[in-house]
Structure formats: structure tokens, C-alpha cells
Write an enzyme that holds these catalytic residues in place. Structure first.
Site, PDB file in Angstrom:
ATOM      1  N   GLU A 147       0.849  -1.215   0.000  1.00 26.33           N
ATOM      2  CA  GLU A 147       0.000   0.000   0.000  1.00 26.33           C
ATOM      3  C   GLU A 147       0.877   1.255   0.000  1.00 26.33           C
ATOM      4  O   GLU A 147       0.569   2.248   0.643  1.00 26.33           O
ATOM      5  CB  GLU A 147      -0.939   0.065   1.227  1.00 26.33           C
ATOM      6  CG  GLU A 147      -1.676  -1.181   1.607  1.00 26.33           C
ATOM      7  CD  GLU A 147      -2.713  -1.633   0.598  1.00 26.33           C
ATOM      8  OE1 GLU A 147      -2.805  -1.011  -0.477  1.00 26.33           O
ATOM      9  OE2 GLU A 147      -3.390  -2.631   0.870  1.00 26.33           O
TER      10      GLU A 147
HETATM   11  C1  LIG Z   1       1.348  -9.367   0.569  1.00 27.68           C
HETATM   12  C2  LIG Z   1       1.294  -8.343  -0.522  1.00 27.68           C
HETATM   13  C3  LIG Z   1       0.093  -8.067  -1.134  1.00 27.68           C
HETATM   14  C4  LIG Z   1       0.023  -7.141  -2.177  1.00 27.68           C
HETATM   15  N1  LIG Z   1      -1.174  -6.925  -2.804  1.00 27.68           N
HETATM   16  C5  LIG Z   1      -1.209  -6.136  -3.891  1.00 27.68           C
HETATM   17  C6  LIG Z   1      -2.419  -6.005  -4.648  1.00 27.68           C
HETATM   18  O1  LIG Z   1      -3.461  -6.558  -4.288  1.00 27.68           O
HETATM   19  N2  LIG Z   1      -2.390  -5.255  -5.778  1.00 27.68           N
HETATM   20  C7  LIG Z   1      -1.258  -4.621  -6.212  1.00 27.68           C
HETATM   21  O2  LIG Z   1      -1.307  -3.964  -7.234  1.00 27.68           O
HETATM   22  N3  LIG Z   1      -0.091  -4.715  -5.513  1.00 27.68           N
HETATM   23  C8  LIG Z   1      -0.050  -5.459  -4.370  1.00 27.68           C
HETATM   24  N4  LIG Z   1       1.125  -5.576  -3.666  1.00 27.68           N
HETATM   25  C9  LIG Z   1       2.313  -4.900  -4.153  1.00 27.68           C
HETATM   26  C10 LIG Z   1       2.727  -3.721  -3.303  1.00 27.68           C
HETATM   27  O3  LIG Z   1       1.781  -2.690  -3.402  1.00 27.68           O
HETATM   28  C11 LIG Z   1       4.135  -3.311  -3.759  1.00 27.68           C
HETATM   29  O4  LIG Z   1       5.013  -4.348  -3.328  1.00 27.68           O
HETATM   30  C12 LIG Z   1       4.550  -1.972  -3.185  1.00 27.68           C
HETATM   31  O5  LIG Z   1       3.824  -0.961  -3.833  1.00 27.68           O
HETATM   32  C13 LIG Z   1       6.047  -1.687  -3.349  1.00 27.68           C
HETATM   33  O6  LIG Z   1       6.476  -1.905  -4.665  1.00 27.68           O
HETATM   34  P1  LIG Z   1       7.751  -2.830  -4.936  1.00 27.68           P
HETATM   35  O7  LIG Z   1       7.551  -4.100  -4.190  1.00 27.68           O
HETATM   36  O8  LIG Z   1       7.988  -2.921  -6.390  1.00 27.68           O
HETATM   37  O9  LIG Z   1       8.974  -2.065  -4.245  1.00 27.68           O
HETATM   38  P2  LIG Z   1       9.874  -0.895  -4.893  1.00 27.68           P
HETATM   39  O10 LIG Z   1       9.021   0.106  -5.552  1.00 27.68           O
HETATM   40  O11 LIG Z   1      10.952  -1.537  -5.669  1.00 27.68           O
HETATM   41  O12 LIG Z   1      10.470  -0.241  -3.563  1.00 27.68           O
HETATM   42  C14 LIG Z   1      11.507  -0.877  -2.797  1.00 27.68           C
HETATM   43  C15 LIG Z   1      11.937   0.047  -1.659  1.00 27.68           C
HETATM   44  O13 LIG Z   1      12.416   1.282  -2.182  1.00 27.68           O
HETATM   45  C16 LIG Z   1      11.775   2.388  -1.588  1.00 27.68           C
HETATM   46  N5  LIG Z   1      11.430   3.405  -2.581  1.00 27.68           N
HETATM   47  C17 LIG Z   1      10.910   3.220  -3.819  1.00 27.68           C
HETATM   48  N6  LIG Z   1      10.746   4.395  -4.447  1.00 27.68           N
HETATM   49  C18 LIG Z   1      11.139   5.353  -3.588  1.00 27.68           C
HETATM   50  C19 LIG Z   1      11.197   6.775  -3.645  1.00 27.68           C
HETATM   51  N7  LIG Z   1      10.795   7.449  -4.719  1.00 27.68           N
HETATM   52  N8  LIG Z   1      11.663   7.442  -2.553  1.00 27.68           N
HETATM   53  C20 LIG Z   1      12.058   6.773  -1.464  1.00 27.68           C
HETATM   54  N9  LIG Z   1      12.039   5.431  -1.360  1.00 27.68           N
HETATM   55  C21 LIG Z   1      11.590   4.727  -2.399  1.00 27.68           C
HETATM   56  C22 LIG Z   1      10.456   1.834  -1.015  1.00 27.68           C
HETATM   57  O14 LIG Z   1      10.093   2.542   0.167  1.00 27.68           O
HETATM   58  C23 LIG Z   1      10.796   0.400  -0.699  1.00 27.68           C
HETATM   59  O15 LIG Z   1      11.275   0.311   0.623  1.00 27.68           O
HETATM   60  C24 LIG Z   1       1.201  -6.471  -2.591  1.00 27.68           C
HETATM   61  C25 LIG Z   1       2.420  -6.737  -1.950  1.00 27.68           C
HETATM   62  C26 LIG Z   1       2.475  -7.651  -0.930  1.00 27.68           C
HETATM   63  C27 LIG Z   1       3.800  -7.923  -0.269  1.00 27.68           C
END
Ligand SMILES: Cc1cc2nc3c(=O)[nH]c(=O)nc-3n(C[C@H](O)[C@H](O)[C@H](O)COP(=O)(O)OP(=O)(O)OC[C@H]3O[C@@H](n4cnc5c(N)ncnc54)[C@H](O)[C@@H]3O)c2cc1C
Length: 585
Positions: A440
């Protein structure tokens, strides 16, 4: 060992105290217009939810974790044993569409009451609750949908006959959704064909309902790059009124550290039939309405998990006999004293308890702000509530989820080595709650959102208004409450200084200091809730009040001083790290 542990008990009395005495929800027309909120009316509602959580959901929690979800060779996903029956019961009892407006076929309950019930259900079984709420989310996302599309899909989402998903994330596009590649190609009849792969989709496939309605973000062919070119589509697993499967398949179920009974899926859309919702290129804006609710709900779930973990730990240390209480000799009847007699054990449990109570109040207060912003007849109240929601959504989402994870780990610590084995059931809370900080919008991104969009954008005006509200509440504390008023005033001074620093800081320094600022403001908000709890309780001196006051004082000395640490930490020169090469980390 598991057999001797108390199972989850919903804190109905505590909820009623917060709703009626602290938040005084009965004073708000936005709440009372839809519901009789007298204790006589609210108690049976909360007790009904408590019974469902305690007797139907809690017994499935460990089982769901152990069995997990399975993708069968034909691509269909099965949920753990008992989930389908519990889901059907939840729908029949009406727990799945409480907040859905009555005009859309729901119960139209105020958010503040719904949030209280959500807490119980999530305490009992966080994974299960990942499947629910789609009546409400569907109504929200389809508010501007074509009437025929609404008619075909919304009633079944609201009734719980079908479940939805929020399909945004792609393997290479998480926080930065502007990178997404899923494409939508227009058809002559106004529909679209969608192709692309989504990842981490909660409830992407399962056996709880016959149909699944995917709310998908995608780029219409030829749309601008980046986040400006993203639109929202409805893509059903099975097209309504037909039995023809659409081009939507589950490629895999993610192997997760927690929430194993929630089917988190990689989903393939292959020329799948879909319909645009609302205007083209407005998808992110539409989805963010839902995300803001989901972030508030994250705070509620954080409270839920902390409460359940704390109950388990407290039950354990009251029974487990180890060592002697300080100052006691070995002449007692029992061979040893219960762990709860150890000061360090009490310190840990009080650290959790003194967080959970104001966190519950904060999550419910935030939900009340939503009721006020949407339904108050007074425009001043509506505007003020909308400002609080803007400022505090990242706090409720991120600070509560961070502190909840810490609370779950501390609760696990109370079990010693027994906390490291699955059978005690305590480690599941830490694994399940871990997701709240990551999804989220990860918490680091929440911190940037708070500072860049909420604090800097209006030059700190909304922040100062909130601080003035806290200041006024502290002034109401009766004489003799210096142990609360003084630390709160110190924290207010520190947070105001921190905001002044950020308002004048260079971009790198803002990015470096954002997380500490968010944590500090979260602690101040929790302290504010303690002030309100103490004010609400002061007239009625009894044992419960004495315990509450002790918890409030503990919070002031144990948690609140971190605000000063955050201020010192955030004002360190970010240049020191921003100039280093990537290999230095
Ligand atoms: C159990 C679970 C359920 C989920 N359910 C859904 C769902 O129903 N639908 C859906 O669409 N998604 C879902 N997700 C996905 C979730 O929303 C994403 O994992 C989340 O948005 C983070 O994206 P990412 O994993 O690609 O991390 P990344 O975007 O790669 O981020 C990795 C880290 O880098 C940091 N970061 C990234 N960009 C920045 C920035 N600009 N400034 C500072 N820090 C930054 C973040 O804080 C994070 O700590 C789910 C994830 C999980 C684990």
C-alpha cells in the site's frame, strides 16, 4: 503449550469507551444520521462481530497459515480448508459490506464503527480479511462507471457473490507505477482488450467465489508515457451474463513469509475483455481514492495484530513459571513465580499496551474524520476533517505499521525459545504484520508523501492547525497531570522545530529527514490520543482508570522521548551520505 493459551478476545468495552467517551461519536450528525450509537445499540453490534471473529475466524488462523493457498495444474487456486465456509458465513451475516452506502445495497455504517469491527476481524485472521471489503471498494471505484457496467457487476460485489482485486503492480513497476506496461487496445464497440502481467495481486485467483472482478490499471494504446497515461479498467474473470472465461489466468501464487492464506498471485491478462471506468488517463487518481482507504485500514490492521499478539504474550507470561520475582525467596508453594512478576517482562508488555490503546483511538479518530469530511452538514467541519485526513493518512499507515511489527516481535520475545516455534502461534503475527510496512505504498514512500505533499505543499498550514488542536487539548488537562502535559509540550516544541527545519531544508536533507519526521509526528499523534483518553476518563476514577493513567504515563516516558531523538537525527547533514558512491552502502 498452545492449548493453555487464551484465544483472542475482542476488546468490546475498550472500543465502546473510545467511541462514546473519547471520540464522542454521538455528538456528530455525520455518524448519527445512519446509526443509533447509544451503548445499548452499539454493544450488540460489536459483540456480534466479536463472536464471529473469535469463533469462526480465529480458529482458522493457524490452519490457514499452515495450509496456505495452492495453484492447481489447471491454474485455479484453492484456499485453505474452512475459508470458503467462513467466507459464506461472513457474507450471510453481513460483515462484508458494512461501509457500502445504502444506495449501493450495503449497510451504510459510519467508517468509525466499521473500523472497530474491522479491527476484531483482522485480529482474528488477517489473511482472511484480505478477501473482504470488495463491496465497498467496488462501490468506490465504480462511482463514475457507465451505468450498465455498474448494474452488471456492482450488486454482486456488494452482496459478496463476487470478490474484486486491485491490479496495479507489475514485476518492474511497484512504487513507480508510471513504468507499467500493461496495455489496453480499444474495440469498435467501446470495450477494450488488455494484455500484460501483474504481480502481487491479492485474491488474484481463489475458490471463494465463482467470479473475480479485477480492477486493472493499464495504458491505452498510444497514451502518454509515465503516470499521466494510466487508465482504470474492469476486467472480469468471467464476463457477466456469460459462462465464457475471459483471458485472465493465474501464473503463480507468490511464496510469502506471511499472510499465506491470502492468495497473492501473478496474473496474466491475454487479450482479456475489459471496460474503461471513468475518463481515460485518470486511473491513478481513481485508484488513489481506494488506496487512501486501504492506508487507513492498514492502521486498523496494525492495531488488530498488536492487540492479538499482546493478548497472547500477556496470557503466556501470566501462566509460565520461571524464576523468582525480585525480592521473593524460594519458600512459596509453586516452584517458581509467573514471568509477569519480572520487571523487564512488565516493561515489554507495557511498551506494547501503551502503544495499542492510543493507536486504536488514532485509527478510529481517523475513520471519524472520514465520516465528517464526507457527511457533516457543517462545511467548516468537513474542510477541517479533510485537512486532517490529508496530513495523517501516511502517519496512520506507516507509523502504526512500524510500531505494530515491533510490538509483535516484542510479544514473541515474551515466549523465549517457544516463540521461535510455530506451535505457539506467536511468530505468525510478526510474519503477517510485516506486509503492512511494505505494501500500500512502502513506508519510506509514505514519509516522502507526508513531507513533500502534506507539509511542504501548504507551507505547513495544515500541520500547524493540527498542532494547535493538540495544544488546546493539553491545556484542558487538570492540575496534577504534569507527567503528561510536560512531556507533551516538549514533544510539540520538538516537532514544530523539526517542521521549521524541513520547510527550509534542501531537497536531499528533506529526503533524509522525512522518515524521522513521520515517526516523530506519529508519536505526537499517539500522545495526543493519550491526552484525550485521560481527559475522557478523569471524571470516573476506578481501577480501569488507574490502569489507563499508568499506561499513559508509561507512554510519555517510554515512547514519546523518541521525538527528541528523531529531531536530532533528522537534522544531521544529508550531504555526508548523498555524496558517497553507491558502493559505500
Ligand atoms: C502481501 C502483498 C500483497 C500485495 N497486494 C497487492 C495487490 O493486491 N495489488 C497490487 O497492485 N499490488 C499489491 N502488492 C504490491 C505492493 O503494493 C508493492 O510491493 C509496493 O507498492 C512496493 O512496490 P515494490 O515491491 O515494487 O517495491 P519498490 O518500488 O521496488 O520499492 C523498494 C523500496 O524502495 C523504496 N522506494 C521506492 N521508491 C522510492 C522513492 N521514490 N523514494 C524513497 N524510497 C523509495 C520503497 O520505500 C521500498 O522500501 C502487494 C504486496 C504484498 C507484499
Amino acid at each position: 503449550m498452545t492449548g493453555t493459551l487464551p484465544s483472542y478476545r475482542a476488546p468490546v468495552d475498550e472500543t465502546l469507551f473510545i467511541l462514546n467517551r473519547v471520540l464522542r461519536i454521538g455528538d456528530h450528525d455525520a455518524v448519527t444520521a445512519n446509526l443509533d450509537v447509544s451503548e445499548e445499540a452499539l454493544r450488540p453490534l460489536l459483540e456480534g462481530a466479536a463472536r464471529f471473529a473469535e469463533t469462526r475466524l480465529a480458529p482458522l488462523n493457524a490452519r490457514g497459515d499452515a495450509e496456505g493457498c495452492t495453484r492447481r495444474p489447471d491454474g485455479r487456486v484453492t484456499t485453505p480448508g474452512g475459508f470458503k465456509e467462513a467466507f459464506d458465513q461472513s457474507v450471510a451475516d453481513g460483515w462484508s459490506n458494512l461501509a457500502v452506502p445504502a444506495r449501493d445495497g450495503g449497510h451504510g455504517l459510519p467508517y468509525v464503527v466499521t473500523a472497530a469491527i474491522e479491527e476484531y476481524l483482522n485480529s482474528a485472521n488477517q489473511s482472511f480479511c484480505m478477501y473482504t471489503n470488495w463491496g465497498f471498494y467496488g462501490a468506490l471505484l465504480m462511482a463514475n462507471a457507465d451505468p450498465a457496467l455498474r448494474e452488471s457487476y456492482l450488486p454482486k460485489l456488494v452482496s459478496g457473490e463476487w470478490i474484486g482485486t486491485m491490479a496495479m503492480t507489475e514485476p518492474h513497476a511497484g512504487t513507480d507505477l508510471g513504468l507499467m506496461r500493461t496495455k489496453a487496445f480499444p474495440e469498435a464497440d467501446g470495450s477494450f482488450r488488455l494484455s500484460g502481467t501483474k504481480m502481487f495481486i491479492s485474491g488474484g485467483d481463489h475458490d471463494l467465489t465463482d467470479n473475480i472482478v479485477h480492477f486493472v490499471l493499464a495504458r491505452i494504446d498510444g497514451a502518454p508515457d509515465g503516470s499521466r497515461g494510466i487508465s482504470l479498467f474492469l476486467v472480469p474473470k468471467v464476463v457477466a451474463g456469460t459462462e465464457t472465461p475471459n483471458g485472465v489466468t493465474c501464473g503463480s501464487v507468490e511464496h510469502k513469509m506471511g499472510l499465506r492464506a491470502s492468495a497473492t498471485c501473478t496474473m496474466h491478462f491475454d487479450d482479456a475483455l475489459g471496460w474503461l471506468i471513468g475518463e481515460p488517463h485518470q486511473g491513478l487518481r481513481q485508484m488513489f481514492q481506494l488506496m487512501n482507504h486501504a492506508r487507513r485500514l492498514t492502521g486498523v490492521i496494525a492495531v488488530a495484530g498488536s492487540e492479538a499478539a499482546c493478548q497472547r504474550a500477556a496470557g503466556h507470561v501470566r501462566e509460565r513459571l520461571q524464576g523468582r520475582a525480585p525480592g521473593r525467596s524460594g519458600a512459596a508453594i509453586e516452584p517458581a513465580d509467573p514471568l509477569i512478576e519480572q520487571p523487564d517482562v512488565r516493561r515489554v508488555l507495557m511498551a506494547i499496551r501503551s502503544f495499542v490503546e492510543p493507536a486504536r483511538a488514532l485509527a478510529l479518530w481517523m475513520s471519524l474524520q472520514l465520516d465528517l469530511a464526507e457527511r457533516s452538514r457543517d462545511e467548516v467541519v468537513r474542510t477541517r476533517a479533510a485537512g486532517r485526513i490529508q496530513l495523517l493518512t501516511p502517519i496512520v499507515k506507516a507509523v502504526l505499521s512500524d510500531m505494530a511489527l515491533d510490538a509483535a516481535l516484542q510479544a514473541q520475545q515474551m515466549f523465549g525459545g517457544h516463540g521461535y516455534v510455530v506451535e505457539t502461534g506467536i511468530e505468525q503475527y510478526a510474519r503477517d504484520l510485516r506486509m503492512l510496512s511494505l505494501a500500500e505504498g512502502a513506508n519510506g514512500v509514505q514519509a516522502m508523501d507526508l513531507v513533500e505533499r502534506k507539509l511542504l505543499r501548504d507551507d505547513g498550514a495544515g500541520f500547524r492547525d493540527f498542532i494547535a488542536e493538540i495544544d488546546a487539548a493539553i491545556a484542558l488537562l487538570p492540575a496534577g497531570h504534569d507527567h503528561i502535559a510536560l512531556p507533551m509540550r516538549q514533544a510539540l516544541d520538538d516537532i514544530v522545530e523539526a517542521s521549521a527545519y524541513l520547510l527550509a531544508a534542501r531537497p536531499d536533507d528533506v529526503g533524509y529527514g522525512a522518515y524521522d519526521f513521520m515517526t516523530a509526528l506519529g508519536l505526537v499523534a499517539l500522545g495526543y490520543m493519550w491526552v484525550r483518553i485521560v481527559l475522557a476518563d478523569d471524571v470516573q476514577r476506578n481501577d480501569t482508570s488507574a490502569v489507563r493513567l499508568a499506561r499513559a504515563i508509561f507512554f510519555m516516558t517510554h515512547h514519546l522521548p523518541v521525538v527528541t531523538t528523531c529531531l536530532r537525527r533528522m537534522t544531521a547533514d544529508a550531504g555526508i551520505i548523498s555524496k558517497l558512491p553507491a558502493t559505500a552502502f
